[in-house]
Scaffold this motif. Structure first.
Motif, mmCIF file in Angstrom:
data_model
loop_
_atom_site.group_PDB
_atom_site.id
_atom_site.type_symbol
_atom_site.label_atom_id
_atom_site.label_comp_id
_atom_site.label_asym_id
_atom_site.label_seq_id
_atom_site.Cartn_x
_atom_site.Cartn_y
_atom_site.Cartn_z
ATOM 1 N N PHE B 169 0.839 -1.197 0.000
ATOM 2 C CA PHE B 169 0.000 0.000 0.000
ATOM 3 C C PHE B 169 0.880 1.255 0.000
ATOM 4 O O PHE B 169 0.679 2.168 -0.797
ATOM 5 N N PHE B 170 1.868 1.280 0.880
ATOM 6 C CA PHE B 170 2.680 2.492 1.001
ATOM 7 C C PHE B 170 3.714 2.624 -0.120
ATOM 8 O O PHE B 170 4.229 3.698 -0.371
ATOM 9 N N ARG B 171 4.026 1.523 -0.794
ATOM 10 C CA ARG B 171 4.889 1.595 -1.965
ATOM 11 C C ARG B 171 4.252 2.491 -3.015
ATOM 12 O O ARG B 171 4.936 3.217 -3.732
ATOM 13 N N GLY B 172 2.918 2.416 -3.105
ATOM 14 C CA GLY B 172 2.196 3.245 -4.055
ATOM 15 C C GLY B 172 2.432 4.724 -3.813
ATOM 16 O O GLY B 172 2.340 5.539 -4.724
ATOM 17 N N PHE B 173 2.775 5.077 -2.573
ATOM 18 C CA PHE B 173 2.946 6.487 -2.209
ATOM 19 C C PHE B 173 4.182 7.105 -2.854
ATOM 20 O O PHE B 173 4.290 8.312 -2.952
ATOM 21 N N ARG B 174 5.155 6.256 -3.279
ATOM 22 C CA ARG B 174 6.386 6.814 -3.817
ATOM 23 C C ARG B 174 6.149 7.507 -5.155
ATOM 24 O O ARG B 174 6.975 8.272 -5.612
ATOM 25 N N PHE B 175 4.994 7.198 -5.788
ATOM 26 C CA PHE B 175 4.707 7.810 -7.072
ATOM 27 C C PHE B 175 4.101 9.205 -6.925
ATOM 28 O O PHE B 175 3.871 9.889 -7.907
ATOM 29 N N LEU B 176 3.837 9.594 -5.675
ATOM 30 C CA LEU B 176 3.262 10.922 -5.453
ATOM 31 C C LEU B 176 4.379 11.958 -5.423
ATOM 32 O O LEU B 176 5.478 11.684 -4.941
ATOM 33 N N SER B 177 4.084 13.140 -5.946
ATOM 34 C CA SER B 177 5.051 14.233 -5.834
ATOM 35 C C SER B 177 5.148 14.613 -4.364
ATOM 36 O O SER B 177 4.245 14.313 -3.584
ATOM 37 N N LEU B 178 6.239 15.267 -3.984
ATOM 38 C CA LEU B 178 6.461 15.535 -2.564
ATOM 39 C C LEU B 178 5.330 16.326 -1.897
ATOM 40 O O LEU B 178 4.847 15.916 -0.840
ATOM 41 N N PRO B 179 4.877 17.432 -2.506
ATOM 42 C CA PRO B 179 3.782 18.165 -1.837
ATOM 43 C C PRO B 179 2.532 17.297 -1.689
ATOM 44 O O PRO B 179 1.872 17.307 -0.653
ATOM 45 N N ARG B 180 2.244 16.513 -2.744
ATOM 46 C CA ARG B 180 1.046 15.665 -2.676
ATOM 47 C C ARG B 180 1.249 14.561 -1.647
ATOM 48 O O ARG B 180 0.332 14.199 -0.916
ATOM 49 N N PHE B 181 2.470 14.043 -1.567
ATOM 50 C CA PHE B 181 2.792 13.005 -0.589
ATOM 51 C C PHE B 181 2.497 13.505 0.834
ATOM 52 O O PHE B 181 1.867 12.821 1.633
ATOM 53 N N PHE B 182 2.957 14.721 1.127
ATOM 54 C CA PHE B 182 2.732 15.260 2.475
ATOM 55 C C PHE B 182 1.246 15.480 2.741
ATOM 56 O O PHE B 182 0.762 15.253 3.842
ATOM 57 N N ARG B 183 0.535 15.919 1.675
ATOM 58 C CA ARG B 183 -0.898 16.146 1.857
ATOM 59 C C ARG B 183 -1.600 14.814 2.139
ATOM 60 O O ARG B 183 -2.403 14.704 3.053
ATOM 61 N N VAL B 184 -1.261 13.791 1.346
ATOM 62 C CA VAL B 184 -1.932 12.491 1.484
ATOM 63 C C VAL B 184 -1.603 11.848 2.833
ATOM 64 O O VAL B 184 -2.503 11.384 3.548
ATOM 65 N N THR B 185 -0.300 11.843 3.218
ATOM 66 C CA THR B 185 0.030 11.224 4.508
ATOM 67 C C THR B 185 -0.602 12.015 5.652
ATOM 68 O O THR B 185 -1.032 11.428 6.643
ATOM 69 N N GLY B 186 -0.663 13.355 5.495
ATOM 70 C CA GLY B 186 -1.278 14.178 6.533
ATOM 71 C C GLY B 186 -2.748 13.820 6.737
ATOM 72 O O GLY B 186 -3.198 13.593 7.863
ATOM 73 N N VAL B 187 -3.477 13.727 5.618
ATOM 74 C CA VAL B 187 -4.901 13.383 5.698
ATOM 75 C C VAL B 187 -5.075 11.974 6.263
ATOM 76 O O VAL B 187 -5.949 11.714 7.091
ATOM 77 N N LEU B 188 -4.185 11.070 5.841
ATOM 78 C CA LEU B 188 -4.268 9.689 6.298
ATOM 79 C C LEU B 188 -4.071 9.599 7.819
ATOM 80 O O LEU B 188 -4.838 8.936 8.522
ATOM 81 N N LEU B 189 -3.055 10.302 8.312
ATOM 82 C CA LEU B 189 -2.797 10.289 9.756
ATOM 83 C C LEU B 189 -3.974 10.883 10.524
ATOM 84 O O LEU B 189 -4.339 10.399 11.594
ATOM 85 N N LEU B 190 -4.554 11.923 9.929
ATOM 86 C CA LEU B 190 -5.716 12.558 10.550
ATOM 87 C C LEU B 190 -6.869 11.564 10.669
ATOM 88 O O LEU B 190 -7.526 11.462 11.707
ATOM 89 N N LEU B 191 -7.082 10.797 9.601
ATOM 90 C CA LEU B 191 -8.167 9.816 9.611
ATOM 91 C C LEU B 191 -7.840 8.658 10.553
ATOM 92 O O LEU B 191 -8.740 8.111 11.201
ATOM 93 N N VAL B 192 -6.554 8.298 10.645
ATOM 94 C CA VAL B 192 -6.149 7.246 11.594
ATOM 95 C C VAL B 192 -6.479 7.710 13.021
ATOM 96 O O VAL B 192 -7.065 6.975 13.811
ATOM 97 N N ALA B 193 -6.119 8.971 13.329
ATOM 98 C CA ALA B 193 -6.387 9.513 14.659
ATOM 99 C C ALA B 193 -7.898 9.542 14.922
ATOM 100 O O ALA B 193 -8.359 9.148 16.000
ATOM 101 N N ALA B 194 -8.663 9.976 13.922
ATOM 102 C CA ALA B 194 -10.120 10.010 14.086
ATOM 103 C C ALA B 194 -10.663 8.607 14.318
ATOM 104 O O ALA B 194 -11.561 8.399 15.146
ATOM 105 N N GLY B 195 -10.086 7.623 13.605
ATOM 106 C CA GLY B 195 -10.510 6.234 13.768
ATOM 107 C C GLY B 195 -10.237 5.725 15.175
ATOM 108 O O GLY B 195 -11.078 5.035 15.776
ATOM 109 N N LEU B 196 -9.078 6.092 15.740
ATOM 110 C CA LEU B 196 -8.743 5.671 17.108
ATOM 111 C C LEU B 196 -9.693 6.328 18.109
ATOM 112 O O LEU B 196 -10.137 5.702 19.074
ATOM 113 N N LEU B 197 -10.020 7.596 17.843
ATOM 114 C CA LEU B 197 -10.952 8.319 18.721
ATOM 115 C C LEU B 197 -12.315 7.626 18.719
ATOM 116 O O LEU B 197 -12.916 7.388 19.775
#
Lengths: 89, 282
Positions: B169-197
């Motif tokens: 799954f995360f191998r797919g992330f290497r194809f993202l440009s750096l700004p998009r990578f940070f945006r996607v991982t940021g949103v993902l972490l946010l959703l992970v945190a929301a899921g834990l909550l």
């Protein structure tokens, strides 16, 4: 809201005992799930939106409330042949 | 045996995905000092899960199961707090990592942040690891001779498969440009945190401490079953459940917009500083 209704539910090698339990709609139900098997179980229900790992010999309280009439299935996620249901009337 | 493999896969997937997103983020942003801490937290959690799993088979040492569940819920809320703090500093950091700056030597992370990374990895792995240990221990109990070996092997293969799933799954992330990578991982972490909550809220409802308000607001089971492969994946990643209660939804729709607002504020406060650092770098 009406008072709590406590329903004992055992997990045995053969399955849930009893396999079907009943509760009136609108009550808050306290399921007292006892693991009577020698291995850990996971009481799980997508329909009730609950999951609990229960160690051998232990009893866990699982509350469900505000359910409308219907049949809500549950199972042991670690031994999926064990299945049961809560009938809300 | 296939069932054993699938259960171990499902139980390990959430841990693998949380550790995966942390490692992916740290590697791509050049903060290699954090990688070791994430691994250390994960390994420590595996050892702790093994120790707790084995010790708790001695009946006398067991905590009351409802108390255990309450402890788990508290740990979840604590993890959400640490993860929230990390999402904010990661976002702040990501700003300074654009273009040339990224190529600089590894950014040193302060100790507090390293400990935060280790703590998140620990909680994610311990939670799921303990369930996997208890499950596999049960398999051993039910097959008290050598016939248990293939089952235990299947369980370990399931855990390895979970790691492989996260890796792919995360191998797919290497194809993202750096700004998009940070945006996607940021949103993902946010959703992970929301899921834990939401998981923590779900535990409090199950323990009878919190009212669900409305037991089931909707059911998306017709669209995506909880036990389908995608449903399992999304449940592990962002806490998907087909029949959420109103209390769980409220937790989600309070947390996510609040965090988006906080991240936007970071962006706003960052721009002048970014320009200044770009000038000094030139």
């Amino acid at each position: 809201m009406a008072e709590d209704r406590t329903i004992p539910l055992a997990v045995e090698e053969a399955g849930f005992a009893p396999a079907e339990i009943e509760a009136p709609a609108g009550t808050r139900v306290r399921l007292e799930v006892t693991n009577r098997t020698p291995a850990a179980i996971e009481f799980e229900s997508f329909e009730l939106n609950r999951e609990r790992v229960i160690q051998p010999g232990q009893t866990a309280a699982v509350y469900v409330s505000g359910l409308g009439p219907g049949r809500y299935e549950f199972f042991d996620d670690f031994h999926q042949q064990r299945r049961g249901a809560l009938l809300v009337r | 045996m296939l069932e054993t493999l699938l259960i171990a896969w499902r139980e390990s997937l959430e841990a693998a995905l949380v550790v995966g997103v942390l490692l992916t983020y740290l590697a791509r942003s050049g903060q290699r000092s954090g990688v070791a801490y994430v691994w250390a937290g994960s390994l420590l959690a595996i050892l702790a899960a093994l120790a707790c799993g084995l010790v708790s088979n001695d009946a006398a040492s067991r905590l009351d199961p409802d108390l255990q569940e309450l402890v788990q819920a508290s740990i979840l809320f604590l993890a959400v707090a640490v993860l929230t703090w990390m999402i904010l500093w990661m976002h702040r950091n990501a700003a300074g990592l654009g273009g040339e700056l990224r190529r600089k030597a590894d950014q040193a992370l302060v100790t507090g942040r390293l400990m935060g990374l280790a703590a998140i990895a620990f909680v994610a792995v311990f939670r799921e690891g303990l369930e996997t240990v208890l499950f596999l221990w049960g398999v051993l109990v039910q097959h008290p001779d050598l016939t248990a070996l293939p089952f235990v092997a299947a369980g370990l293969a399931g855990a390895a498969l979970a790691v492989a799933t996260a890796w792919l799954f995360f191998r797919g992330f290497r194809f993202l440009s750096l700004p998009r990578f940070f945006r996607v991982t940021g949103v993902l972490l946010l959703l992970v945190a929301a899921g834990l909550l939401v998981s923590g809220v779900n535990k409090l409802i199950g323990l009878g401490y919190l009212s669900p308000i409305v037991a089931q607001v909707w059911s998306t089971a017709w669209l995506l079953r909880d036990d389908s492969p995608l449903g399992t994946f999304l449940a592990a990643l962002v806490g998907y459940r087909s029949r959420p209660s109103l209390a769980e939804l409220l937790a989600f729709v309070t947390y996510v917009p609040l965090m988006l607002w906080a991240l936007r504020r970071v962006d706003a406060s960052r721009r002048p500083a970014e320009r200044a650092s770009a000038r000094s770098a030139a």
